[in-house]
Write an enzyme that holds these catalytic residues in place. Structure first.
Site, mmCIF file in Angstrom:
data_model
loop_
_atom_site.group_PDB
_atom_site.id
_atom_site.type_symbol
_atom_site.label_atom_id
_atom_site.label_comp_id
_atom_site.label_asym_id
_atom_site.label_seq_id
_atom_site.Cartn_x
_atom_site.Cartn_y
_atom_site.Cartn_z
ATOM 1 N N TYR A 165 0.831 -1.203 0.000
ATOM 2 C CA TYR A 165 0.000 0.000 0.000
ATOM 3 C C TYR A 165 0.866 1.254 0.000
ATOM 4 C CZ TYR A 165 -3.468 3.376 1.741
ATOM 5 O OH TYR A 165 -4.295 4.467 1.898
ATOM 6 N N LYS A 169 1.281 4.602 -2.753
ATOM 7 C CA LYS A 169 1.037 5.998 -2.413
ATOM 8 C C LYS A 169 2.251 6.874 -2.723
ATOM 9 C CE LYS A 169 -3.132 5.251 -1.143
ATOM 10 N NZ LYS A 169 -4.239 5.770 -1.969
#
Length: 262
Positions: A165, A169
């Site tokens: 994740y 980002k």
């Protein structure tokens, strides 16, 4: 808490149109609501059709111009359909928020390929191809526009069990910088927002969430969705038309000290 729409002196988004993905609740919904309050016509997307319809009805009830488009924001055909729909309904596309994303926690040493692929496809692929489709439309219109990616503090600071994740980002922030080179000549700005811990419908299931993040956040509380939406509306508004390629961290100071919640 005050929000952007309650303190703005004029409808800054009058005659603007927007697509916001992953907006059935939480940050995405609040961005849609505030855009509509400030005069924008909005396409609200969510994978959950019930959430999308309920959120849209809420915005309409408050006087906003909003239509629901349930669907998978990582699917290229659906992305292109959203762009066509906003142009068919509202005549143009001027603002895009790639908010849809998925968080799949997991230890790096045992992280499954399926989870990795799902995170990459939506968080990166969905954002990349939404920006691509939107930029093509904006260029064809010859009127410029604004694209906003939703990053995270996990793209700046390591966070346990969020390797996949966090890398998506960080990549979105680099994408925003890269697109400055590609899109500035067409009058298109591209920025990102990196929210920290934020109280949403999803965090209400964690009884310790507010207590924990209030303790380790310098400002003494996690963000509310309005904190993030206020920053988003600024970067989408005419007030920031000379800002591009930037990432704005909205975290109450957490990244300055970065204590772990664990």
């Amino acid at each position: 808490m005050q929000n952007f729409s309650s303190v703005a002196s004029a409808q800054l988004f009058k005659d603007h149109t927007a697509i916001v993905t992953g907006a059935g609740q939480g940050i995405g919904f609040e961005i849609c609501r505030q855009l509509a309050c400030q005069g924008a016509s909005v396409v609200l997307n969510d994978l959950d059709g019930t959430l999308a319809e309920t959120a849209t009805e809420s915005i309409r009830a408050a006087g906003g111009n909003c239509i629901a488009m349930p669907g998978d924001a990582s699917d290229l055909e659906f992305i292109e359909e959203m762009v066509r729909e906003v142009v068919n309904k509202f005549g143009k596309l001027t603002r895009v928020v790639a908010n849809a994303g998925i968080t799949l926690f997991g230890d790096f040493l045992n992280y499954p390929e399926d989870s990795f692929s799902r995170v990459m496809k939506l968080n990166l692929g969905g954002s990349f191809f939404l920006a691509q489709a939107a930029a093509r439309q904006m260029i064809a219109q010859k009127s410029g526009g604004s694209i906003l990616f939703m990053s995270s503090v996990t793209g700046h600071q390591a966070h346990k069990n969020l390797a996949a994740y966090g890398m998506t980002k960080a990549a979105l922030e680099m994408l925003a910088k890269t697109l400055v080179v590609e899109l500035s000549e067409y009058g298109i700005t591209v920025n990102s927002i990196a929210p920290g811990a934020t109280s949403t419908e999803r965090t209400t299931n964690d009884e310790d969430y507010v207590k924990t993040w209030s303790r380790i956040t310098p400002m003494g509380r996690p963000a509310e969705v309005a904190d993030i939406a206020n920053a988003a509306l600024f970067l989408l508004s005419p007030l920031s038309e000379h800002i591009t390629g930037q990432s704005l961290i909205v975290d109450g100071g957490w990244t300055s000290v970065s204590p772990s919640p664990y």
